[in-house]
Design a protein around this motif. Structure first.
Motif, PDB file in Angstrom:
ATOM      1  N   VAL A  76      26.834-107.467 -77.806  1.00  0.00           N
ATOM      2  CA  VAL A  76      26.461-107.041 -79.160  1.00  0.00           C
ATOM      3  C   VAL A  76      25.234-107.814 -79.651  1.00  0.00           C
ATOM      4  N   LEU A  77      25.196-109.119 -79.402  1.00  0.00           N
ATOM      5  CA  LEU A  77      24.041-109.917 -79.813  1.00  0.00           C
ATOM      6  C   LEU A  77      22.780-109.523 -79.038  1.00  0.00           C
ATOM      7  N   THR A  78      22.924-109.256 -77.753  1.00  0.00           N
ATOM      8  CA  THR A  78      21.792-108.822 -76.937  1.00  0.00           C
ATOM      9  C   THR A  78      21.273-107.476 -77.421  1.00  0.00           C
ATOM     10  N   TYR A  79      22.190-106.573 -77.743  1.00  0.00           N
ATOM     11  CA  TYR A  79      21.796-105.265 -78.265  1.00  0.00           C
ATOM     12  C   TYR A  79      21.039-105.431 -79.591  1.00  0.00           C
ATOM     13  N   GLY A  80      21.533-106.296 -80.448  1.00  0.00           N
ATOM     14  CA  GLY A  80      20.856-106.561 -81.718  1.00  0.00           C
ATOM     15  C   GLY A  80      19.443-107.084 -81.514  1.00  0.00           C
ATOM     16  N   ALA A  81      19.273-107.971 -80.535  1.00  0.00           N
ATOM     17  CA  ALA A  81      17.938-108.504 -80.226  1.00  0.00           C
ATOM     18  C   ALA A  81      17.024-107.393 -79.711  1.00  0.00           C
ATOM     19  N   LEU A  82      17.577-106.479 -78.927  1.00  0.00           N
ATOM     20  CA  LEU A  82      16.802-105.346 -78.425  1.00  0.00           C
ATOM     21  C   LEU A  82      16.311-104.479 -79.585  1.00  0.00           C
ATOM     22  N   VAL A  83      17.204-104.145 -80.495  1.00  0.00           N
ATOM     23  CA  VAL A  83      16.824-103.308 -81.644  1.00  0.00           C
ATOM     24  C   VAL A  83      15.798-104.036 -82.510  1.00  0.00           C
ATOM     25  N   ALA A  84      15.984-105.320 -82.718  1.00  0.00           N
ATOM     26  CA  ALA A  84      15.027-106.104 -83.506  1.00  0.00           C
ATOM     27  C   ALA A  84      13.638-106.080 -82.861  1.00  0.00           C
ATOM     28  N   GLN A  85      13.587-106.214 -81.547  1.00  0.00           N
ATOM     29  CA  GLN A  85      12.304-106.183 -80.847  1.00  0.00           C
ATOM     30  C   GLN A  85      11.656-104.807 -80.956  1.00  0.00           C
ATOM     31  N   GLU A 103      23.500-105.207 -92.631  1.00  0.00           N
ATOM     32  CA  GLU A 103      22.699-104.123 -93.196  1.00  0.00           C
ATOM     33  C   GLU A 103      21.470-103.907 -92.322  1.00  0.00           C
ATOM     34  N   LEU A 104      20.836-102.749 -92.515  1.00  0.00           N
ATOM     35  CA  LEU A 104      19.616-102.449 -91.782  1.00  0.00           C
ATOM     36  C   LEU A 104      18.474-103.320 -92.304  1.00  0.00           C
ATOM     37  N   PRO A 105      17.478-103.587 -91.466  1.00  0.00           N
ATOM     38  CA  PRO A 105      16.330-104.371 -91.934  1.00  0.00           C
ATOM     39  C   PRO A 105      15.645-103.682 -93.124  1.00  0.00           C
ATOM     40  N   ALA A 106      15.036-104.465 -93.980  1.00  0.00           N
ATOM     41  CA  ALA A 106      14.325-103.927 -95.143  1.00  0.00           C
ATOM     42  C   ALA A 106      13.254-102.931 -94.691  1.00  0.00           C
ATOM     43  N   TYR A 127      20.553 -97.287 -85.870  1.00  0.00           N
ATOM     44  CA  TYR A 127      20.751 -98.534 -85.125  1.00  0.00           C
ATOM     45  C   TYR A 127      21.470 -98.316 -83.789  1.00  0.00           C
ATOM     46  N   CYS A 128      22.466 -97.467 -83.752  1.00  0.00           N
ATOM     47  CA  CYS A 128      23.274 -97.270 -82.538  1.00  0.00           C
ATOM     48  C   CYS A 128      22.911 -96.000 -81.777  1.00  0.00           C
ATOM     49  N   ASN A 129      21.679 -95.546 -81.911  1.00  0.00           N
ATOM     50  CA  ASN A 129      21.267 -94.296 -81.268  1.00  0.00           C
ATOM     51  C   ASN A 129      21.389 -94.347 -79.746  1.00  0.00           C
ATOM     52  N   LEU A 130      21.485 -95.537 -79.204  1.00  0.00           N
ATOM     53  CA  LEU A 130      21.693 -95.691 -77.768  1.00  0.00           C
ATOM     54  C   LEU A 130      22.968 -94.963 -77.330  1.00  0.00           C
ATOM     55  N   LEU A 131      23.995 -94.974 -78.175  1.00  0.00           N
ATOM     56  CA  LEU A 131      25.255 -94.294 -77.843  1.00  0.00           C
ATOM     57  C   LEU A 131      25.056 -92.796 -77.682  1.00  0.00           C
TER      58      LEU A 131
END
Length: 180
Positions: A20-29, A118-121, A128-132
């Motif tokens: 989950v943390l790795t996925y979050g880092a991917l989305v942030a990047q 929450e989503l980034p400003a 966010y979960c469009n990968l699914l």
């Protein structure tokens, strides 16, 4: 013959938190790389699609499911077997039309957003979960089922649940080879 104590198991599972943390880092990047939410959403969908076309082999090899005879059976297998197997959740399935080709997977708890409040400003249209969605679409395509897969509701958008819509378009034909 016993395994040496320092040897890792052949199929190690990573912790859910690390994933989950790795996925979050991917989305942030991706949010840093792309200015526009639609581009991030498209990229996540494409990544998911590529995962789905590869994941289906693993799923079929380890799940022992039989060939599904209907769209509703297929969606039940996705919810009860695939989601449980890979994300350790079991969505509720609802059919949303009389034709029997549109379904919803409703997740009361989405494991991919465990550490997201929450989503980034400025990213209100980020899915966010469009990968699914891409993963489901890719896996279905590999078993010759064309489908449109989209988020209908999202907890991060203020909804009570996460809802993924699956609309089966048509059954694709496997290429038949002529005998020479």
């Amino acid at each position: 013959m016993s395994q040496p104590p320092n040897r890792r198991p052949e199929n190690p599972k990573i912790s859910r938190e690390l994933f989950v943390l790795t996925y979050g880092a991917l989305v942030a990047q991706l949010c840093k790389d792309y200015k526009n939410d639609e581009d991030v959403n498209k990229c996540l969908d494409t990544m998911g699609y590529n995962i789905g076309i590869r994941l289906v082999e693993d799923f079929l090899a380890h799940s022992a499911v039989k060939k599904c005879r209907s769209y509703s059976e297929t969606v039940d297998v996705i919810a009860q077997v695939a989601f449980k197997m890979y994300l350790n959740v079991t969505p509720t399935v609802t059919c949303s039309n009389r034709g029997g080709n549109e379904f919803s997977l409703i997740l009361d708890k989405n494991p991919l957003v465990d550490f997201v409040e929450e989503l980034p400003a400025g990213r209100s249209s980020l899915c966010y979960c469009n990968l699914l969605c891409g993963a489901i679409r890719g896996a279905l395509e590999m078993v010759h089922l064309a489908a449109e897969v989209i988020f209908l509701q999202d907890i991060l958008q203020g909804d009570d649940v996460t809802e993924i819509g699956i609309m089966f378009l048509k059954k694709t034909e496997a290429k038949k080879h002529k005998k020479k």
